[in-house]
Design an enzyme around this catalytic site. Structure first.
Site, PDB file in Angstrom:
ATOM      1  N   LYS A 176      62.818  42.496  25.527  1.00  0.00           N
ATOM      2  CA  LYS A 176      63.331  41.846  26.740  1.00  0.00           C
ATOM      3  C   LYS A 176      64.802  42.138  27.016  1.00  0.00           C
ATOM      4  O   LYS A 176      65.283  41.907  28.119  1.00  0.00           O
ATOM      5  CB  LYS A 176      63.069  40.338  26.673  1.00  0.00           C
ATOM      6  CG  LYS A 176      61.574  40.039  26.688  1.00  0.00           C
ATOM      7  CD  LYS A 176      61.255  38.605  26.984  1.00  0.00           C
ATOM      8  CE  LYS A 176      59.741  38.433  27.117  1.00  0.00           C
ATOM      9  NZ  LYS A 176      59.338  37.104  27.549  1.00  0.00           N
ATOM     10  N   SER A 208      61.558  29.899  27.002  1.00  0.00           N
ATOM     11  CA  SER A 208      61.462  29.156  25.744  1.00  0.00           C
ATOM     12  C   SER A 208      61.929  29.979  24.560  1.00  0.00           C
ATOM     13  O   SER A 208      61.963  29.487  23.439  1.00  0.00           O
ATOM     14  CB  SER A 208      60.017  28.703  25.510  1.00  0.00           C
ATOM     15  OG  SER A 208      59.161  29.824  25.453  1.00  0.00           O
TER      16      SER A 208
END
Length: 312
Positions: free
Chosen positions: A50, A75
């Site tokens: 990511k 999260s």
């Protein structure tokens, strides 16, 4: 999102990411009956793919926009990725996280310089808290997976893999929010040679599998899976790419995921998280169709809670 936009994206983010290693295992090859090449994004900065999409999304902002900072809700991995990318680019990052997120991930966000904002553990609360920050600070919202710049960034992992192994016939990747598989499918389409993208997804959160069947974005009623990174759902930016360029989505059980995760730890000698192991679990589900093939497997990340491993 064409071939040139992927090339431009990769050149843009190269100073801020690692070109991660590709590992192999003769034992795993023998068990599957094929040649597997593992693209190890667990060695990426902040421990997951990511970082790529987060860096690209921030770099596409104007100077004025950067002054106001960025905000996301996540999260875990994207929260860390946006925090570290923002720090690398001298941009303020507001990170909305559910109160139930692991403390280790909250600490990582703060360690990377992210401004942590906690909320109730549901999507409505996350979106509401993010919107408040947008309105208060004029911060730029960056979605973890349903954003064109994020999708392009995530696709650079597959681009690197195909540059190293150009003759791959299949690439398996996990599917959660859809950013990684959409980017992977674009890279497979533009840089592969008759190469197909296949997604792996837990039975417990099989919204993407059902979405491809129904032709519209489906949701999950429950998210009872060990693969905590795959609990999110597809978006309107990545779903059309998935419909067009992903060959199929293979569903796997929780036991399949644990077995694949253990095999990666034991045979590749690397730490991967359960979500990453879903791709290899999908390979095993399809191994009768893969005999003698050259296969890429995206190991999406290695951010694991060592106090809560699924095996002893």
């Amino acid at each position: 999102m064409d071939k040139q936009s992927l090339i431009d994206c990769h050149n843009r983010i190269k100073p801020f990411i690692h070109n991660t290693p590709v590992l192999t295992s003769r034992l795993i090859d023998k068990v599957v009956g094929a040649q597997l090449y593992f693209k190890c994004e667990n060695f990426q900065r902040m421990g997951a793919f990511k970082m790529r999409g987060a860096a690209n999304a921030i770099m596409q902002l104007t100077d004025d926009q950067k002054q106001n900072g960025v905000v996301t809700h996540s999260s875990g991995n994207f929260a860390q990725a946006l925090s570290l990318s923002a720090k690398s680019l001298s941009v303020k990052a507001y990170i909305v996280m559910p109160s139930t997120a692991p403390e280790v991930k909250k600490d990582a966000v703060k360690g990377y310089g992210g401004i942590l904002v906690e909320c109730e553990p549901n999507l409505a609360a996350r979106e509401s808290a993010s919107q408040e920050i947008v309105e208060k600070y004029s911060a730029n919202f960056i979605h973890p997976s349903n954003d064109d710049h994020v999708i392009l960034g995530q696709g650079t992992a597959c681009k690197e893999l195909l540059e190293e192994q150009p003759n791959l016939e299949y690439i398996f990747t996990p599917i959660g929010g859809g950013g990684l598989i959409a980017g992977t499918a674009l890279s497979t389409h533009y840089f592969g040679f008759n190469c197909k993208t296949i997604g792996g997804e837990p039975f417990e959160v099989d919204d993407a599998y059902r979405s491809l069947k129904s032709g519209k974005i489906e949701t999950n009623i429950t998210t009872n899976t060990i693969a905590d990174g795959l609990k999110t759902q597809l978006g309107d930016r990545n779903f059309p790419i998935i419909q067009k360029h992903v060959e199929e989505i293979v569903r796997v059980t929780e036991a399949d995921i644990v077995a694949a995760m253990r095999l990666i730890w034991e045979r590749l000698k690397i730490v991967c998280e359960p979500s990453s192991a879903v791709a290899l679990a999908a390979v095993f589900k399809r191994k009768s169709d893969l005999n003698g093939k050259k296969i890429g497997v995206i190991v999406s990340g290695g951010n694991v809670d060592f106090g809560n491993l699924p095996f002893k």
